[in-house]
Scaffold this motif. Structure first.
Motif, PDB file in Angstrom:
ATOM      1  N   ARG A 264      -2.971 -47.444 -10.820  1.00 34.12           N
ATOM      2  CA  ARG A 264      -2.909 -46.300 -11.408  1.00 34.12           C
ATOM      3  C   ARG A 264      -1.316 -45.775 -11.609  1.00 34.12           C
ATOM      4  NH1 ARG A 264      -7.527 -47.613 -11.783  1.00 34.12           N
ATOM      5  NH2 ARG A 264      -9.434 -46.555 -11.668  1.00 34.12           N
ATOM      6  N   THR A 265      -0.545 -46.637 -11.848  1.00 34.53           N
ATOM      7  CA  THR A 265       0.890 -46.302 -12.346  1.00 34.53           C
ATOM      8  C   THR A 265       1.350 -47.074 -13.367  1.00 34.53           C
ATOM      9  OG1 THR A 265       3.110 -46.136 -11.224  1.00 34.53           O
ATOM     10  CG2 THR A 265       1.584 -48.025 -10.400  1.00 34.53           C
ATOM     11  N   ALA A 266       2.313 -46.454 -14.082  1.00 34.43           N
ATOM     12  CA  ALA A 266       2.921 -47.197 -15.117  1.00 34.43           C
ATOM     13  C   ALA A 266       4.308 -47.204 -14.777  1.00 34.43           C
ATOM     14  CB  ALA A 266       2.892 -46.286 -16.414  1.00 34.43           C
ATOM     15  N   SER A 267       4.708 -47.162 -13.362  1.00 35.25           N
ATOM     16  CA  SER A 267       6.158 -47.201 -13.070  1.00 35.25           C
ATOM     17  C   SER A 267       6.829 -48.478 -13.255  1.00 35.25           C
ATOM     18  CB  SER A 267       6.339 -46.793 -11.512  1.00 35.25           C
ATOM     19  OG  SER A 267       5.795 -45.616 -11.117  1.00 35.25           O
ATOM     20  N   GLY A 268       5.939 -49.568 -13.373  1.00 32.71           N
ATOM     21  CA  GLY A 268       6.601 -50.848 -13.424  1.00 32.71           C
ATOM     22  C   GLY A 268       6.991 -50.975 -14.829  1.00 32.71           C
ATOM     23  N   LEU A 269       6.055 -50.584 -16.025  1.00 32.30           N
ATOM     24  CA  LEU A 269       6.652 -50.747 -17.454  1.00 32.30           C
ATOM     25  C   LEU A 269       7.599 -49.815 -17.735  1.00 32.30           C
ATOM     26  CD1 LEU A 269       5.926 -51.550 -20.317  1.00 32.30           C
ATOM     27  CD2 LEU A 269       4.351 -49.428 -20.424  1.00 32.30           C
ATOM     28  N   GLY A 270       7.924 -48.601 -17.072  1.00 32.42           N
ATOM     29  CA  GLY A 270       8.863 -47.872 -17.247  1.00 32.42           C
ATOM     30  C   GLY A 270      10.114 -48.559 -16.737  1.00 32.42           C
ATOM     31  N   GLY A 271      10.039 -48.994 -15.593  1.00 30.60           N
ATOM     32  CA  GLY A 271      11.311 -49.662 -15.014  1.00 30.60           C
ATOM     33  C   GLY A 271      11.675 -50.835 -15.701  1.00 30.60           C
ATOM     34  N   ARG A 272      10.546 -51.610 -16.081  1.00 29.76           N
ATOM     35  CA  ARG A 272      11.052 -52.696 -17.195  1.00 29.76           C
ATOM     36  C   ARG A 272      12.126 -52.339 -18.486  1.00 29.76           C
ATOM     37  NH1 ARG A 272       7.103 -54.608 -14.218  1.00 29.76           N
ATOM     38  NH2 ARG A 272       6.726 -56.589 -13.699  1.00 29.76           N
ATOM     39  N   LEU A 273      11.696 -51.330 -18.930  1.00 33.23           N
ATOM     40  CA  LEU A 273      12.117 -50.805 -20.178  1.00 33.23           C
ATOM     41  C   LEU A 273      13.508 -50.231 -19.756  1.00 33.23           C
ATOM     42  CD1 LEU A 273       9.221 -48.920 -22.015  1.00 33.23           C
ATOM     43  CD2 LEU A 273      10.316 -51.035 -22.435  1.00 33.23           C
ATOM     44  N   ARG A 274      13.639 -49.508 -18.735  1.00 29.56           N
ATOM     45  CA  ARG A 274      14.969 -49.106 -18.152  1.00 29.56           C
ATOM     46  C   ARG A 274      15.747 -50.031 -17.941  1.00 29.56           C
ATOM     47  NH1 ARG A 274      11.711 -45.271 -15.816  1.00 29.56           N
ATOM     48  NH2 ARG A 274      11.553 -46.274 -13.820  1.00 29.56           N
ATOM     49  N   GLY A 275      15.471 -51.237 -17.221  1.00 29.43           N
ATOM     50  CA  GLY A 275      16.342 -52.173 -16.907  1.00 29.43           C
ATOM     51  C   GLY A 275      16.856 -52.816 -18.045  1.00 29.43           C
ATOM     52  N   TRP A 276      15.900 -53.017 -19.133  1.00 28.69           N
ATOM     53  CA  TRP A 276      16.552 -53.744 -20.343  1.00 28.69           C
ATOM     54  C   TRP A 276      17.393 -53.092 -21.014  1.00 28.69           C
ATOM     55  CZ3 TRP A 276      15.451 -58.489 -22.822  1.00 28.69           C
ATOM     56  CH2 TRP A 276      16.020 -58.526 -24.182  1.00 28.69           C
ATOM     57  N   ARG A 277      17.097 -51.516 -20.950  1.00 23.22           N
ATOM     58  CA  ARG A 277      18.283 -50.891 -21.512  1.00 23.22           C
ATOM     59  C   ARG A 277      19.585 -51.222 -20.895  1.00 23.22           C
ATOM     60  NH1 ARG A 277      17.073 -45.086 -20.369  1.00 23.22           N
ATOM     61  NH2 ARG A 277      18.012 -45.944 -18.377  1.00 23.22           N
ATOM     62  N   ASP A 278      19.455 -50.833 -19.629  1.00 26.62           N
ATOM     63  CA  ASP A 278      20.737 -50.973 -18.864  1.00 26.62           C
ATOM     64  C   ASP A 278      21.707 -52.289 -18.940  1.00 26.62           C
ATOM     65  OD1 ASP A 278      20.254 -48.138 -18.327  1.00 26.62           O
ATOM     66  OD2 ASP A 278      19.409 -48.827 -16.382  1.00 26.62           O
ATOM     67  N   GLY A 279      20.733 -53.343 -19.102  1.00 26.04           N
ATOM     68  CA  GLY A 279      21.527 -54.899 -19.436  1.00 26.04           C
ATOM     69  C   GLY A 279      22.036 -54.753 -20.801  1.00 26.04           C
ATOM     70  N   ALA A 280      21.962 -53.952 -21.587  1.00 27.52           N
ATOM     71  CA  ALA A 280      22.677 -54.291 -22.994  1.00 27.52           C
ATOM     72  C   ALA A 280      24.241 -54.047 -22.708  1.00 27.52           C
ATOM     73  CB  ALA A 280      22.284 -52.914 -23.715  1.00 27.52           C
ATOM     74  N   GLY A 281      24.736 -54.937 -23.645  1.00 24.63           N
ATOM     75  CA  GLY A 281      26.239 -54.914 -23.723  1.00 24.63           C
ATOM     76  C   GLY A 281      27.015 -55.639 -22.619  1.00 24.63           C
ATOM     77  N   LEU A 282      26.136 -56.125 -21.637  1.00 27.59           N
ATOM     78  CA  LEU A 282      27.002 -56.778 -20.472  1.00 27.59           C
ATOM     79  C   LEU A 282      27.283 -58.435 -20.840  1.00 27.59           C
ATOM     80  CD1 LEU A 282      25.057 -55.101 -17.487  1.00 27.59           C
ATOM     81  CD2 LEU A 282      27.253 -54.500 -18.556  1.00 27.59           C
TER      82      LEU A 282
END
Length: 309
Positions: A264-282
């Motif tokens: 009963r949690t979507a935290s894993g999906l949200g975490g993946r999206l944030r990690g993908w965003r934070d990896g941009a430009g590196l």
């Protein structure tokens, strides 16, 4: 320099004492550094009471696993560096066996963590990964005897690891963008790219209370593992390969759906999206030379489900 054990800790007072007592009983004397990430419990008092000779570094706030270790390694000079979780209990020969794993061309050594609830079974004997860089605990669920004849893993898990200082520093230590989880896999990939080899030390054993800090199937853990997964996918350019991208999307979708329906949690999906965003430009990293597992998607998912992470 002499070897030292570094123990990152955050509110682990109920577990830390057991870890320190097991280190006091080692057949090989070793310095101990407790790296406290701003605990609000009495962790610091426990550390000083259980092992007065240990060095206690109080960081004042929770920096995460990798950043805390990097700071401690810079502040307390030792070689080699042994990392332990604060929820393990080492056998008396653990440190001696870890040091015995060093040899020509060996940059890191992986210890064997046994399951606390089933001590005859392996919890982790290092870290391995498939072509999409999905990480797995090596030999998880196998009997302890399996480690005796097993091949070496890609790298050690951060919960029971040894690194040569020069090899650790040559690749810049842990990636400080990764707060928690997958930092050991990322370091193993970079060490492998630099020509470093990991060796398994089957006699370096410790009991491990799996996910004692965040909980095995909790929202906070899924958020952290998800962020690291999304970050790794982008940082290593996995999604630029159409075949790997399709497989990664399918596997991550199945895992996130399972977390949503079962826990009963979507935290894993949200975490993946944030990690993908934070990896941009590196700057992109290359895992091409690493010994990766040749797994089908179904096999990878079966291994991942055993961990619920």
């Amino acid at each position: 320099m002499r070897p030292a054990v570094y123990i990152p800790n955050f509110n682990g007072a109920t577990r830390l004492g057991r870890t320190l007592r097991s280190l006091a009983q080692q057949t090989q004397a070793v310095e101990v550094v407790v790296v406290d990430n701003g605990s609000s419990d009495d962790s610091v008092e426990v550390a000083r009471r259980e092992m007065p000779e240990a060095t206690v570094l109080e960081l004042g706030r929770n920096l995460g696993f990798g950043p805390a270790i990097n700071l401690a390694v810079a502040a307390h000079l030792a070689d080699p560096l042994i990392l332990l979780n604060n929820d393990v209990e080492c056998e008396p020969g653990f440190v001696e066996a870890m040091l015995g794993g060093l040899g020509e061309g060996v940059a890191s050594v992986a210890g064997v963590l046994a399951q606390e609830r089933a001590p005859e079974l392996i919890d982790s004997a290092g870290v391995v990964a498939d072509a999409t860089l999905m990480g797995f605990d090596y030999l998880h669920g196998e009997p302890l005897a399996a480690a005796e004849e097993a091949a070496d893993p890609l790298g050690p898990t951060g919960g029971a690891a040894l690194y040569r200082r020069d090899a650790f520093e040559a690749v810049g230590g842990f990636d400080e963008r990764i707060f928690l989880y997958y930092e050991d896999l990322d370091l193993a990939l970079r060490m492998s790219a630099a020509g470093g080899r990991c060796r398994l030390a089957p006699d370096a054993r410790a009991l491990h209370a799996y996910s004692a800090s965040l909980g095995a199937a909790s929202g906070p853990k899924y958020a952290s593992t998800g962020w690291s997964r999304g970050y790794m996918l982008r940082r290593y350019g996995v999604m630029r390969n159409p075949r790997l991208a399709l497989r990664a999307l399918a596997c991550e979708g199945v895992l996130c759906a399972g977390q949503l329906l079962r826990d009963r949690t979507a935290s894993g999906l949200g975490g993946r999206l944030r990690g993908w965003r934070d990896g941009a430009g590196l700057q992109r990293r290359d895992a091409g030379g690493a010994p990766l597992l040749d797994l089908r998607a179904r096999e990878a998912l079966a291994l991942r489900r055993r961990r619920r992470g």
